[in-house]
Write a protein that holds these residues in place. Structure first.
Motif, PDB file in Angstrom:
ATOM      1  N   TYR A  57       0.840  -1.197   0.000  1.00 32.03           N
ATOM      2  CA  TYR A  57       0.000   0.000   0.000  1.00 32.03           C
ATOM      3  C   TYR A  57       0.880   1.253   0.000  1.00 32.03           C
ATOM      4  O   TYR A  57       1.899   1.315   0.670  1.00 32.03           O
ATOM      5  CB  TYR A  57      -0.899  -0.016   1.237  1.00 32.03           C
ATOM      6  CG  TYR A  57      -1.652   1.263   1.455  1.00 32.03           C
ATOM      7  CD1 TYR A  57      -2.770   1.564   0.687  1.00 32.03           C
ATOM      8  CD2 TYR A  57      -1.257   2.168   2.426  1.00 32.03           C
ATOM      9  CE1 TYR A  57      -3.476   2.736   0.889  1.00 32.03           C
ATOM     10  CE2 TYR A  57      -1.959   3.338   2.630  1.00 32.03           C
ATOM     11  CZ  TYR A  57      -3.057   3.618   1.861  1.00 32.03           C
ATOM     12  OH  TYR A  57      -3.750   4.778   2.052  1.00 32.03           O
ATOM     13  N   THR A  58       0.474   2.243  -0.779  1.00 29.79           N
ATOM     14  CA  THR A  58       1.163   3.528  -0.777  1.00 29.79           C
ATOM     15  C   THR A  58       0.138   4.647  -0.755  1.00 29.79           C
ATOM     16  O   THR A  58      -0.920   4.543  -1.372  1.00 29.79           O
ATOM     17  CB  THR A  58       2.098   3.692  -1.992  1.00 29.79           C
ATOM     18  OG1 THR A  58       2.717   4.966  -1.927  1.00 29.79           O
ATOM     19  CG2 THR A  58       1.352   3.571  -3.303  1.00 29.79           C
ATOM     20  N   GLU A  59       0.450   5.699  -0.053  1.00 35.00           N
ATOM     21  CA  GLU A  59      -0.450   6.849   0.042  1.00 35.00           C
ATOM     22  C   GLU A  59      -0.433   7.701  -1.216  1.00 35.00           C
ATOM     23  O   GLU A  59      -1.267   8.579  -1.371  1.00 35.00           O
ATOM     24  CB  GLU A  59      -0.103   7.688   1.269  1.00 35.00           C
ATOM     25  CG  GLU A  59      -0.432   6.967   2.553  1.00 35.00           C
ATOM     26  CD  GLU A  59      -0.214   7.820   3.786  1.00 35.00           C
ATOM     27  OE1 GLU A  59       0.085   9.025   3.646  1.00 35.00           O
ATOM     28  OE2 GLU A  59      -0.350   7.270   4.888  1.00 35.00           O
ATOM     29  N   ARG A  60       0.485   7.443  -2.117  1.00 30.29           N
ATOM     30  CA  ARG A  60       0.583   8.236  -3.347  1.00 30.29           C
ATOM     31  C   ARG A  60      -0.627   8.029  -4.263  1.00 30.29           C
ATOM     32  O   ARG A  60      -0.877   8.841  -5.132  1.00 30.29           O
ATOM     33  CB  ARG A  60       1.857   7.898  -4.103  1.00 30.29           C
ATOM     34  CG  ARG A  60       3.084   8.357  -3.386  1.00 30.29           C
ATOM     35  CD  ARG A  60       4.319   7.912  -4.136  1.00 30.29           C
ATOM     36  NE  ARG A  60       5.493   8.329  -3.398  1.00 30.29           N
ATOM     37  CZ  ARG A  60       6.516   8.936  -3.956  1.00 30.29           C
ATOM     38  NH1 ARG A  60       6.528   9.169  -5.237  1.00 30.29           N
ATOM     39  NH2 ARG A  60       7.544   9.295  -3.222  1.00 30.29           N
ATOM     40  N   LEU A  61      -1.339   6.938  -4.089  1.00 34.61           N
ATOM     41  CA  LEU A  61      -2.498   6.650  -4.934  1.00 34.61           C
ATOM     42  C   LEU A  61      -3.831   6.908  -4.235  1.00 34.61           C
ATOM     43  O   LEU A  61      -4.884   6.648  -4.800  1.00 34.61           O
ATOM     44  CB  LEU A  61      -2.439   5.199  -5.422  1.00 34.61           C
ATOM     45  CG  LEU A  61      -1.299   4.899  -6.396  1.00 34.61           C
ATOM     46  CD1 LEU A  61      -1.159   3.404  -6.619  1.00 34.61           C
ATOM     47  CD2 LEU A  61      -1.508   5.614  -7.702  1.00 34.61           C
TER      48      LEU A  61
END
Length: 166
Positions: free
Chosen positions: A61-65
């Motif tokens: 999971y990444t917060e960039r998306l």
């Protein structure tokens, strides 16, 4: 609660279902995009620096998306969400129905999205290649522009979703 995308954006059960699925579907988006790129852009399996980076990347999971995901969730509510709950005769509650419907639609949309090179490039830039500074902003803007063009909508920060005039 997330941003209200249009005046009648009041289907809170659907919104909750979308927020609960956020991490799972963003992780799926990353994994699917990498797999799609490898299958369609490198069918012979030739190993170069780019392919090695994609294969070596740990999908997480990444917060960039998050902004992309939430905008897409808002578009779904705009197009398909209704404030009036329908009668369900199969014994499920509305939350479970919305989880299933949103998840299925997200995955179908993802197949169409990955056919567009700009989308695929932006996802890989934001996840596998981790750009810093301005490059990351450009990739995030490309994702927002992609939604605007694909759905013929314009998403404003304060006005919400507005249909584009032809």
């Amino acid at each position: 609660m997330i941003q209200k995308y249009f005046p009648l954006d009041k289907n809170y059960i659907l919104e909750k279902a979308q927020l609960d699925l956020e991490k799972e579907l963003i992780t799926y988006l990353i994994a699917f995009s990498k797999e799609f790129y490898l299958k369609n852009n490198n069918p012979l399996g030739i190993e170069d620096e780019t392919i090695s980076s994609i294969k070596a990347h740990e999908t997480e999971y990444t917060e960039r998306l998050v902004e992309f995901y939430r905008n897409l969730a808002g578009v779904y509510r705009y197009k398909f969400g209704q404030n009036q709950l329908e009668f369900l005769f199969d014994g499920n509650d509305h939350y479970d129905k919305y989880v299933q419907d949103w998840s299925n639609t997200f995955k179908k949309w993802l197949i169409d999205f990955c056919l567009k090179p700009n989308f695929l490039r932006a996802v890989l830039e934001l996840t596998v290649f981790y750009p810093e500074g301005k490059k990351a902003e450009l990739a995030e803007n490309r994702m927002k522009t992609f939604i605007n063009q694909h759905f013929s909508l314009k998403i404003y920060k304060y006005k919400g979703i507005v249909r584009k005039l032809a």
